[in-house]
Design a protein around this motif. Structure first.
Motif, mmCIF file in Angstrom:
data_model
loop_
_atom_site.group_PDB
_atom_site.id
_atom_site.type_symbol
_atom_site.label_atom_id
_atom_site.label_comp_id
_atom_site.label_asym_id
_atom_site.label_seq_id
_atom_site.Cartn_x
_atom_site.Cartn_y
_atom_site.Cartn_z
ATOM 1 N N ALA A 85 0.831 -1.206 0.000
ATOM 2 C CA ALA A 85 0.000 0.000 0.000
ATOM 3 C C ALA A 85 0.865 1.256 0.000
ATOM 4 O O ALA A 85 0.597 2.202 -0.746
ATOM 5 N N LEU A 86 1.900 1.267 0.813
ATOM 6 C CA LEU A 86 2.816 2.413 0.824
ATOM 7 C C LEU A 86 3.508 2.567 -0.523
ATOM 8 O O LEU A 86 3.637 3.679 -1.042
ATOM 9 N N ASP A 87 3.956 1.471 -1.090
ATOM 10 C CA ASP A 87 4.614 1.502 -2.388
ATOM 11 C C ASP A 87 3.658 2.041 -3.456
ATOM 12 O O ASP A 87 4.029 2.876 -4.285
ATOM 13 N N LEU A 88 2.411 1.586 -3.423
ATOM 14 C CA LEU A 88 1.398 2.060 -4.359
ATOM 15 C C LEU A 88 1.202 3.568 -4.221
ATOM 16 O O LEU A 88 1.186 4.301 -5.213
ATOM 17 N N LEU A 89 1.084 4.052 -2.994
ATOM 18 C CA LEU A 89 0.858 5.484 -2.775
ATOM 19 C C LEU A 89 2.055 6.331 -3.183
ATOM 20 O O LEU A 89 1.897 7.435 -3.710
ATOM 21 N N VAL A 90 3.254 5.830 -2.973
ATOM 22 C CA VAL A 90 4.450 6.549 -3.418
ATOM 23 C C VAL A 90 4.450 6.643 -4.952
ATOM 24 O O VAL A 90 4.761 7.685 -5.532
ATOM 25 N N LYS A 91 4.076 5.567 -5.627
ATOM 26 C CA LYS A 91 4.001 5.571 -7.082
ATOM 27 C C LYS A 91 2.895 6.503 -7.577
ATOM 28 O O LYS A 91 3.040 7.163 -8.612
ATOM 29 N N VAL A 92 1.800 6.583 -6.832
ATOM 30 C CA VAL A 92 0.714 7.516 -7.157
ATOM 31 C C VAL A 92 1.227 8.952 -7.053
ATOM 32 O O VAL A 92 0.974 9.775 -7.935
ATOM 33 N N GLU A 93 1.947 9.239 -5.972
ATOM 34 C CA GLU A 93 2.517 10.582 -5.812
ATOM 35 C C GLU A 93 3.365 10.966 -7.020
ATOM 36 O O GLU A 93 3.232 12.056 -7.564
ATOM 37 N N LYS A 94 4.216 10.072 -7.429
ATOM 38 C CA LYS A 94 5.131 10.340 -8.539
ATOM 39 C C LYS A 94 4.383 10.468 -9.865
ATOM 40 O O LYS A 94 4.607 11.414 -10.626
ATOM 41 N N ALA A 95 3.496 9.542 -10.149
ATOM 42 C CA ALA A 95 2.791 9.527 -11.434
ATOM 43 C C ALA A 95 1.897 10.744 -11.625
ATOM 44 O O ALA A 95 1.783 11.268 -12.735
#
Length: 101
Positions: A51-61
């Motif tokens: 979930a954290l990894d997903l949210l970090v990728k969301v931030e970047k994208a």
């Protein structure tokens, strides 16, 4: 990535680019509904690290800055693909309002 995203593009990006290709949490032949649960008993079953990894990728994208990645936020925003999309759409709209002012 892009500057203007619509809801359908966000959902597709979450399903295909993030969950399937980048995080490798979903098989290519798996069809996910927009209301597919991401946490708990769904087919994706994100753990806290995913979930954290997903949210970090969301931030970047989406060029977002998530201020507080606490447990309550993760549970509400990552409840489903739809809830994550709703969060992203709201944040992008907020950015547009700030930029327009």
């Amino acid at each position: 990535m892009k500057n203007a995203w619509n809801e359908k593009e966000i959902i597709t990006y979450i399903k295909k680019d993030l969950l399937q290709e980048q995080l490798e949490l979903v098989d290519a032949d798996m069809t996910l509904a927009d209301d597919e649960p991401l946490l708990g008993d769904g087919r994706v079953e994100l753990d806290s690290v995913d979930a954290l990894d997903l949210l970090v990728k969301v931030e970047k994208a989406f060029a977002l800055k998530i201020a507080n990645l606490d447990k309550d936020f993760i549970e509400s925003s990552c409840r489903s693909i739809r809830s994550l999309t709703d969060f992203i759409v709201a944040e992008l709209r907020q950015q547009e309002r700030v930029t327009a002012d």
